[in-house]
Structures are given as structure tokens and as C-alpha cells.
Write a protein that holds these residues in place. Structure first.
Motif, PDB file in Angstrom:
ATOM      1  N   LYS A  60       0.647  -0.904  -0.134  1.00  0.00           N
ATOM      2  CA  LYS A  60      -0.092   0.151   0.052  1.00  0.00           C
ATOM      3  C   LYS A  60       0.887   1.565  -0.234  1.00  0.00           C
ATOM      4  O   LYS A  60       1.147   2.553  -0.688  1.00  0.00           O
ATOM      5  N   GLY A  61       2.032   1.618   1.014  1.00  0.00           N
ATOM      6  CA  GLY A  61       2.908   2.589   1.155  1.00  0.00           C
ATOM      7  C   GLY A  61       3.230   2.452  -0.842  1.00  0.00           C
ATOM      8  O   GLY A  61       3.923   3.135  -1.128  1.00  0.00           O
ATOM      9  N   GLN A  62       3.695   1.405  -1.481  1.00  0.00           N
ATOM     10  CA  GLN A  62       4.448   1.862  -2.317  1.00  0.00           C
ATOM     11  C   GLN A  62       3.768   2.149  -3.724  1.00  0.00           C
ATOM     12  O   GLN A  62       3.979   2.729  -4.270  1.00  0.00           O
ATOM     13  N   GLU A  63       2.045   1.997  -3.489  1.00  0.00           N
ATOM     14  CA  GLU A  63       1.309   2.248  -4.648  1.00  0.00           C
ATOM     15  C   GLU A  63       1.053   3.037  -3.862  1.00  0.00           C
ATOM     16  O   GLU A  63       0.949   4.407  -5.131  1.00  0.00           O
ATOM     17  N   GLU A  64       0.841   3.677  -3.228  1.00  0.00           N
ATOM     18  CA  GLU A  64       0.721   5.675  -2.484  1.00  0.00           C
ATOM     19  C   GLU A  64       2.411   6.560  -3.395  1.00  0.00           C
ATOM     20  O   GLU A  64       2.407   7.886  -3.757  1.00  0.00           O
ATOM     21  N   GLN A  65       3.356   5.555  -2.608  1.00  0.00           N
ATOM     22  CA  GLN A  65       4.332   6.450  -3.241  1.00  0.00           C
ATOM     23  C   GLN A  65       4.094   6.643  -5.115  1.00  0.00           C
ATOM     24  O   GLN A  65       4.688   7.254  -5.374  1.00  0.00           O
ATOM     25  N   ASP A 102       2.285   9.303  -5.639  1.00  0.00           N
ATOM     26  CA  ASP A 102       2.643  10.619  -5.570  1.00  0.00           C
ATOM     27  C   ASP A 102       3.620  10.926  -5.934  1.00  0.00           C
ATOM     28  O   ASP A 102       3.532  12.199  -7.095  1.00  0.00           O
ATOM     29  N   ASN A 103       4.862   9.964  -6.973  1.00  0.00           N
ATOM     30  CA  ASN A 103       5.684  10.061  -7.776  1.00  0.00           C
ATOM     31  C   ASN A 103       5.590  10.277  -9.148  1.00  0.00           C
ATOM     32  O   ASN A 103       5.581  11.223 -10.140  1.00  0.00           O
ATOM     33  N   ASN A 104       4.112  10.219  -9.675  1.00  0.00           N
ATOM     34  CA  ASN A 104       3.889   9.822 -10.869  1.00  0.00           C
ATOM     35  C   ASN A 104       2.764  11.245 -10.751  1.00  0.00           C
ATOM     36  O   ASN A 104       1.513  10.713 -12.386  1.00  0.00           O
ATOM     37  N   LYS A 105       2.152  11.669 -10.017  1.00  0.00           N
ATOM     38  CA  LYS A 105       0.752  12.202  -9.981  1.00  0.00           C
ATOM     39  C   LYS A 105       0.692  13.296 -10.903  1.00  0.00           C
ATOM     40  O   LYS A 105       0.147  13.510 -11.833  1.00  0.00           O
ATOM     41  N   ALA A 106       1.795  14.300 -11.290  1.00  0.00           N
ATOM     42  CA  ALA A 106       2.162  15.353 -12.557  1.00  0.00           C
ATOM     43  C   ALA A 106       2.162  14.953 -13.695  1.00  0.00           C
ATOM     44  O   ALA A 106       0.956  15.121 -14.999  1.00  0.00           O
ATOM     45  N   ALA A 107       2.144  13.099 -14.510  1.00  0.00           N
ATOM     46  CA  ALA A 107       2.716  12.539 -15.287  1.00  0.00           C
ATOM     47  C   ALA A 107       0.866  12.328 -16.042  1.00  0.00           C
ATOM     48  O   ALA A 107       0.158  12.284 -16.605  1.00  0.00           O
ATOM     49  N   ILE A 108       0.114  11.718 -15.042  1.00  0.00           N
ATOM     50  CA  ILE A 108      -1.191  11.455 -14.587  1.00  0.00           C
ATOM     51  C   ILE A 108      -2.615  12.507 -14.644  1.00  0.00           C
ATOM     52  O   ILE A 108      -2.659  12.689 -15.431  1.00  0.00           O
ATOM     53  N   GLN A 109      -2.162  13.504 -14.056  1.00  0.00           N
ATOM     54  CA  GLN A 109      -2.569  14.713 -14.022  1.00  0.00           C
ATOM     55  C   GLN A 109      -2.308  15.395 -15.942  1.00  0.00           C
ATOM     56  O   GLN A 109      -3.448  15.800 -16.631  1.00  0.00           O
ATOM     57  N   SER A 110      -1.307  15.391 -16.535  1.00  0.00           N
ATOM     58  CA  SER A 110      -0.904  15.668 -17.996  1.00  0.00           C
ATOM     59  C   SER A 110      -1.470  14.972 -18.454  1.00  0.00           C
ATOM     60  O   SER A 110      -2.545  15.460 -19.724  1.00  0.00           O
ATOM     61  N   TYR A 111      -1.228  13.172 -18.525  1.00  0.00           N
ATOM     62  CA  TYR A 111      -2.281  12.579 -19.532  1.00  0.00           C
ATOM     63  C   TYR A 111      -3.791  13.183 -19.741  1.00  0.00           C
ATOM     64  O   TYR A 111      -4.338  13.152 -20.432  1.00  0.00           O
ATOM     65  N   ASN A 112      -4.641  12.574 -18.241  1.00  0.00           N
ATOM     66  CA  ASN A 112      -5.505  12.707 -18.183  1.00  0.00           C
ATOM     67  C   ASN A 112      -6.581  13.860 -18.923  1.00  0.00           C
ATOM     68  O   ASN A 112      -7.160  14.312 -19.956  1.00  0.00           O
ATOM     69  N   GLN A 113      -5.273  15.530 -18.281  1.00  0.00           N
ATOM     70  CA  GLN A 113      -5.155  16.627 -19.200  1.00  0.00           C
ATOM     71  C   GLN A 113      -5.871  16.261 -20.994  1.00  0.00           C
ATOM     72  O   GLN A 113      -6.588  17.183 -21.390  1.00  0.00           O
ATOM     73  N   GLU A 114      -4.590  15.985 -21.254  1.00  0.00           N
ATOM     74  CA  GLU A 114      -4.373  15.161 -22.608  1.00  0.00           C
ATOM     75  C   GLU A 114      -6.029  14.808 -23.131  1.00  0.00           C
ATOM     76  O   GLU A 114      -6.387  14.814 -24.390  1.00  0.00           O
ATOM     77  N   ILE A 115      -6.382  13.969 -22.466  1.00  0.00           N
ATOM     78  CA  ILE A 115      -7.611  12.605 -22.572  1.00  0.00           C
ATOM     79  C   ILE A 115      -8.474  13.832 -22.615  1.00  0.00           C
ATOM     80  O   ILE A 115      -9.250  13.726 -24.404  1.00  0.00           O
ATOM     81  N   GLU A 116      -8.934  14.732 -21.626  1.00  0.00           N
ATOM     82  CA  GLU A 116      -9.729  15.792 -21.438  1.00  0.00           C
ATOM     83  C   GLU A 116     -10.159  16.992 -23.592  1.00  0.00           C
ATOM     84  O   GLU A 116     -10.967  16.868 -23.573  1.00  0.00           O
ATOM     85  N   THR A 117      -8.611  17.147 -23.068  1.00  0.00           N
ATOM     86  CA  THR A 117      -8.638  18.009 -24.266  1.00  0.00           C
ATOM     87  C   THR A 117      -8.859  17.277 -25.677  1.00  0.00           C
ATOM     88  O   THR A 117      -9.711  17.761 -26.334  1.00  0.00           O
TER      89      THR A 117
END
Length: 84
Positions: free
Chosen positions: A48-53, A56-71
């Protein structure tokens, strides 16, 4: 690091563990192997800790990808998606 609770793999280390008396009594009454159960619980907590980490480490990339899909939308639209 591969985590398993398989008692036949890897070197084992004795540790001291403090546990609430009622938990100990209940575990004994159910004839649980407390070392194995504690190890399973610790492995779950590590995963669970590794998944959360990772999130957190990939939050920016995930947000960027989601924005790309939305756009731009999906490159390929799955058959199950409606044409709304």
C-alpha cells in the motif's frame, strides 16, 4: 524486491512485537500462526505504501495525461463507449 509470505523462501529474522492482549488471546483461540499473519499484514502495508508513493511520484504525469485525454479525446474509442 519481491515480497512473499512464503516461509520457505528467504532468510527469516526474529523480532519482538508488542500486541494488545485481547488480540493475542483471540489469535490463539483461532489457532492462527501469528508470525505468518503479522508478516502478511506488514507485506500488505508495504505494498500500500509503495502504491501511494508511486501515485505521488507520478501525479504530475497522470494529471498531464488526463488533461490530454480531456482536451483531445481518446485515440481509439472503445466499442462499449456511447456516441453521446
Amino acid at each position: 524486491m519481491q515480497l512473499t509470505s512464503n516461509s520457505s523462501s528467504g532468510k527469516r529474522k526474529s523480532i519482538n512485537l508488542t500486541i494488545h492482549e485481547s488480540v493475542l488471546e483471540e489469535a490463539k483461540s483461532l489457532k492462527l500462526n501469528m508470525s505468518q499473519e503479522a508478516e502478511k499484514g506488514i507485506i500488505r502495508a508495504i505494498r500500500k505504501g509503495q502504491e501511494e508513493q508511486w501515485r505521488d511520484n507520478n501525479k504530475a504525469a497522470i494529471q498531464s495525461y488526463n488533461q490530454e485525454i480531456e482536451t483531445r479525446g481518446l485515440l481509439l474509442k472503445p466499442a462499449w463507449m456511447s456516441e453521446d
